[in-house]
Write an enzyme that holds these catalytic residues in place. Structure first.
Site, PDB file in Angstrom:
ATOM      1  N   SER B  11       0.820  -1.219   0.000  1.00 41.74           N
ATOM      2  CA  SER B  11       0.000   0.000   0.000  1.00 41.74           C
ATOM      3  C   SER B  11       0.849   1.263   0.000  1.00 41.74           C
ATOM      4  CB  SER B  11      -0.932   0.005   1.219  1.00 41.74           C
ATOM      5  OG  SER B  11      -0.190  -0.120   2.412  1.00 41.74           O
ATOM      6  N   ASP B 189      -1.018   6.898  10.287  1.00 44.22           N
ATOM      7  CA  ASP B 189      -1.768   5.934  11.093  1.00 44.22           C
ATOM      8  C   ASP B 189      -0.808   4.907  11.690  1.00 44.22           C
ATOM      9  OD1 ASP B 189      -0.990   4.476   8.934  1.00 44.22           O
ATOM     10  OD2 ASP B 189      -2.981   3.803   8.335  1.00 44.22           O
ATOM     11  N   HIS B 192       1.279   4.145   7.398  1.00 46.54           N
ATOM     12  CA  HIS B 192       1.272   4.834   6.099  1.00 46.54           C
ATOM     13  C   HIS B 192       1.876   6.231   6.234  1.00 46.54           C
ATOM     14  CE1 HIS B 192      -1.783   1.635   5.596  1.00 46.54           C
ATOM     15  NE2 HIS B 192      -1.157   1.527   4.431  1.00 46.54           N
TER      16      HIS B 192
END
Lengths: 241, 241
Positions: B11, B189, B192
């Site tokens: 991600s 978070d 990320h």
């Protein structure tokens, strides 16, 4: 292979991956579904674009997916619209030639990729006051080399070409001027886009692509999404590939 | 054809074209010179990456330029490093398997594209407090599913694989922790990247690519730059194409 969307244009396309840029926003929006490929050439008008068209999109040019890109945005006119007697005169292209050139560019793509959506974008409006602060070229006169009226003429010509060719068009010249204080809110130097201006272009492009049947909801994702992976048996998702 | 740089990872790579993202920043940095192609897969670990490797980079995969990409970044480990007994256990990959998998990924690229720079990036550090606010998955326990220590073990393993394989590596786990208040400054978070965190990755990647001989100053531009066009005879620049 992931399909592609090409962005073809001048500096407003070339700079579209800068912070908050509409190109990067498109790439993020179509994440896992489309490769957004930027082919922006700062300072170029449609006359120069025609000279390089076959170099930018050669015979063997890969459109991803089944060989043709999903869409091409064609975003020229801001340089063509330079006044013929200002210091940007060398970039000026007369209105009738601009129409012919734009028509030729659309024809090139139609012939090359018959199923590809060709999306014209008009030049943006001009904040003439902002142009006098243009950091790119020293302006020896105290007159802007572009006017909003001239940009509007090219915008109308762009819309006319889209109608003739039967392709969609975004009238960003009009859309942007509907925003209160658009001169400074949307334009950083009277011509190039602020983050706000980029957002306007981005929203219009995804809206128009959606009308053309291209949306992040309907385009298939490349490989299983995290949400599709069974926490109890993750490898199952990869068995059927 | 413009050469490519592929970004392969999880991600942190997939989201790299969001506002302020390191992928978009790379694309902008290498504007007119390189196509930056994102191949990020949220949630994936190296085990899943190996399952899809030949799908992501198939036989006919186009590297642009002379057929091979200039570089590939390989940025996995954040998911492998999930604790084996936390709620992210289904993403966990044991350390020795992570090393093997990463080694296999590097071997795949070396065999496919012998001249391509393969740039490993370690997983970033973890802000455990930030993980408890993770918006992506509801955490039923009150324990983070990743720890900074575990991420550090995977970072060291990544560096070891780079040494074994003789490829460059960015130790982003260490670099990021040198920034005061990195926990919130660099991570949104706990895992990320914030815009600051993205900037750290971007700077490290361009610095490492420069050490590998790839810089925006030395890579050729696609078609004449505006600065190379003679105002008195613009079309001359396009005659020799």
């Amino acid at each position: 292979m992931r399909p592609k969307i090409y962005l073809f244009g001048d500096s407003i396309t070339e700079f579209s991956f800068a912070d908050g840029g509409w190109g990067a926003a498109l790439a993020h929006h179509f994440s896992r579904r489309v490769d957004v490929v930027v082919r922006g050439y700062s300072g170029y008008n449609t006359r120069w674009a025609l000279k390089v068209l076959e170099r930018v999109f050669p015979e063997y040019c890969d459109g991803g997916g089944d060989g043709a890109p999903l869409a091409v945005t064609v975003f020229f006119g801001a340089n063509d619209a330079c006044l013929p007697d200002g210091y940007g005169a060398f970039q000026h292209v007369p209105l009738h030639e601009y129409k012919q050139n734009l028509n030729s560019i659309v024809s090139f793509f139609k012939k090359k990729w018959p199923a590809t959506r060709i999306l014209l974008i008009t030049p943006p409006p001009i904040d003439e006051e902002g142009r006098l602060l243009n950091p790119y070229i020293k302006n020896p006169s105290n007159e802007p080399e572009r006017t909003n009226n001239a940009a509007g003429d090219y915008a109308k010509a762009c819309i006319a070409v889209a109608t003739e060719c039967g392709v969609p068009v975004i009238d960003i010249w009009t859309k942007m001027q509907q925003i209160p204080g658009w001169e400074k809110a949307c334009l950083s130097d009277g011509l190039h886009l602020t983050e706000n201006g980029n957002r306007v272009v981005f929203k219009e492009v995804i809206q128009k692509l959606r009308e053309e049947g291209l949306s992040s909801e309907t385009l298939p994702a490349d490989l299983p999404l995290f949400s599709e992976i069974d926490f109890n048996d993750p490898l199952k998702a990869f068995e059927k590939l």
